[in-house]
Design an enzyme around this catalytic site. Structure first.
Site, PDB file in Angstrom:
ATOM      1  NE  ARG A  15     -28.997 -31.637 -37.478  1.00 36.72           N
ATOM      2  CZ  ARG A  15     -27.847 -31.120 -38.257  1.00 36.72           C
ATOM      3  NH1 ARG A  15     -27.961 -29.798 -38.374  1.00 36.72           N
ATOM      4  NH2 ARG A  15     -26.875 -31.712 -38.255  1.00 36.72           N
ATOM      5  CE  LYS A  75     -23.928 -33.740 -41.310  1.00 32.44           C
ATOM      6  NZ  LYS A  75     -23.114 -32.555 -41.071  1.00 32.44           N
ATOM      7  CG  HIS A  96     -20.598 -29.972 -45.829  1.00 29.30           C
ATOM      8  ND1 HIS A  96     -20.364 -28.486 -45.782  1.00 29.30           N
ATOM      9  CD2 HIS A  96     -21.632 -30.166 -44.955  1.00 29.30           C
ATOM     10  CE1 HIS A  96     -21.337 -27.891 -44.849  1.00 29.30           C
ATOM     11  NE2 HIS A  96     -21.896 -28.729 -44.595  1.00 29.30           N
ATOM     12  CD  GLU A 118     -23.090 -28.258 -48.864  1.00 31.04           C
ATOM     13  OE1 GLU A 118     -22.353 -28.875 -49.390  1.00 31.04           O
ATOM     14  OE2 GLU A 118     -24.259 -28.588 -48.118  1.00 31.04           O
ATOM     15  CB  SER A 134     -23.777 -20.696 -39.673  1.00 30.76           C
ATOM     16  OG  SER A 134     -23.449 -21.603 -40.795  1.00 30.76           O
ATOM     17  CB  VAL A 239     -12.472 -19.895 -41.530  1.00 31.01           C
ATOM     18  CG1 VAL A 239     -11.923 -19.313 -43.164  1.00 31.01           C
ATOM     19  CG2 VAL A 239     -11.702 -18.995 -40.600  1.00 31.01           C
ATOM     20  CG  LEU A 240     -18.471 -20.806 -45.643  1.00 29.65           C
ATOM     21  CD1 LEU A 240     -18.713 -22.052 -45.372  1.00 29.65           C
ATOM     22  CD2 LEU A 240     -19.843 -19.930 -45.606  1.00 29.65           C
ATOM     23  CB  VAL A 267     -17.581 -24.141 -36.129  1.00 26.10           C
ATOM     24  CG1 VAL A 267     -19.152 -24.155 -36.876  1.00 26.10           C
ATOM     25  CG2 VAL A 267     -17.833 -24.184 -34.703  1.00 26.10           C
ATOM     26  CB  ALA A 268     -14.404 -25.110 -40.592  1.00 28.52           C
ATOM     27  CG  ASP A 270     -20.055 -30.593 -41.513  1.00 33.55           C
ATOM     28  OD1 ASP A 270     -19.800 -31.743 -41.316  1.00 33.55           O
ATOM     29  OD2 ASP A 270     -21.146 -29.923 -41.255  1.00 33.55           O
ATOM     30  CB  VAL A 298     -19.083 -32.599 -32.699  1.00 37.62           C
ATOM     31  CG1 VAL A 298     -20.352 -33.280 -33.129  1.00 37.62           C
ATOM     32  CG2 VAL A 298     -18.510 -33.221 -31.420  1.00 37.62           C
ATOM     33  CG  MET A 301     -20.593 -28.757 -33.357  1.00 34.77           C
ATOM     34  SD  MET A 301     -19.706 -27.437 -33.556  1.00 34.77           S
ATOM     35  CE  MET A 301     -20.468 -26.391 -31.968  1.00 34.77           C
TER      36      MET A 301
END
Length: 362
Positions: A15, A75, A96, A118, A134, A239-240, A267-268, A270, A298, A301
């Protein structure tokens, strides 16, 4: 203002911080935009595309950081970039911080202004700059999970949607936020049996209203999680905790309750991950196995689909970038409470409480 778009150097991160369309909006306002040569190639945007909209192409990452008052990235800076960040320089990206003490200390030392995508929060309490990634990550969690359920990559050998005469696979989703809802949509679309869990009944009612009848909602508790993991093939952690570390909802001992070849996608990751056994992986080496359970963790993602992700990200970051460029960070954050909540570290001082709590900095 002088704005820099460096090339992302994190493993397999394709990206870029801004599309040519975004750069055009800045140069139209007489801002100077420096883009590192080939920074956008991974996303399908080439130097000539940036030149056409008035950007200045610089050959090295060092020059981009040196010339710029504000850095716009995707990132968090990695170790090679720490020394490039200057005092009073604005860095606008995903940070993060709560998942990395080394990064936090490096940014404190730099005395820069760190504004985290974020933690930018709107009036409704949603996170507008986190939402598109997300959405991508939630949908990809099912795409990747379905792939790693295949036997050649040590999965259970399950086709999520099943076929006539064969029961579809079972997907358990922890968290009914943006990630969870998008994952549920994808899994339901494939024909899987889906259970989505949360402790927020309002979110569960929303899921019940908008998703198909074969998506089941359940109130989340340790007991119910322990029961459901025994029978589900793919488990997605979405979960965030805003700006903080994710809670550990699946502990190491729970893995022994899962069937061999079960796939877990965190997915959490990070934010430290919501599985106790989570450790960040890369697109180059995405999985590992503990107790016969395949872990996909990862940390970037959406970087696997950079064209989609870069456009989606610029769509939401550009209004804030324009405010910062037009007004300067102090005035912009004073006038825009959403942007003000994005301030994490300012000139060596941590101003976001969850980071202090994560590392006992108080």
């Amino acid at each position: 203002m002088k704005i820099g778009i460096p090339k992302e150097i994190k493993n397999n991160e394709s990206r870029v911080g801004m599309t040519p369309a975004g750069v055009f909006e800045l140069t139209k306002k007489n801002h100077t935009v420096y883009v590192q040569s080939s920074a956008g190639e991974g996303s399908g945007f080439f130097d000539k595309n940036y030149l056409e909209v008035g950007a200045i192409i610089l050959p090295t990452i060092e020059e981009v950081y040196s010339e710029s008052e504000m850095i716009v990235k995707v990132k968090e800076p990695i170790a090679e970039e720490y020394s490039l960040i200057k005092k009073n320089q604005i860095v606008f990206t995903y940070f993060h911080f709560a998942s990395s003490e080394a990064l936090t200390k490096a940014m404190i030392k730099s005395k820069s202004i760190c504004i985290a995508y974020e933690t930018v929060e709107d009036e409704e309490g949603t996170l507008p700059l986190l939402t598109p990634m997300s959405e991508v990550a939630g949908r990809m969690a099912i795409q990747q999970g379905a792939k790693y359920l295949e036997k050649p990559v040590k999965g259970r050998g399950i086709l999520l949607g099943g076929v006539p005469g064969v029961t579809p696979g079972k997907v358990l989703i922890l968290g009914a936020g943006v990630v969870g809802v998008q994952a549920a949509k994808m899994a339901a679309g494939l024909g899987a049996h889906v259970t989505i869990m949360d402790i927020n009944m309002k979110r569960l009612r929303y899921v019940n209203d908008v998703l198909p009848n074969h998506v089941i909602t359940a109130f989340s508790s340790e007991y119910s999680i322990r029961q459901l993991i025994k029978t589900h093939d793919l488990i997605v952690g979405g979960v965030l905790v805003k700006g903080g570390k994710a809670p550990k909802l699946i502990t190491k001992d729970m893995l022994k309750e899962m069937r061999p070849g079960t796939v877990v996608v965190d997915v959490a990751v990070d934010q430290g991950g919501c599985f106790e056994t989570t450790k960040p992986t890369t697109h180059q080496d995405p999985t590992y196995i503990i107790d016969d359970v395949v872990h996909y963790c990862v940390a970037n993602m959406p970087g696997a689909v950079p064209y989609t992700s870069t456009i989606a990200l610029t769509n939401v970051t550009l209004p804030y970038i324009l405010k910062l460029a037009n007004l300067g960070w102090e005035k912009a954050c004073k006038l825009d409470e959403s942007l003000n909540k994005g301030l994490n570290i300012v000139k060596g001082e941590v101003v976001y409480n969850e980071i202090n709590e994560a590392f006992n900095l108080n």
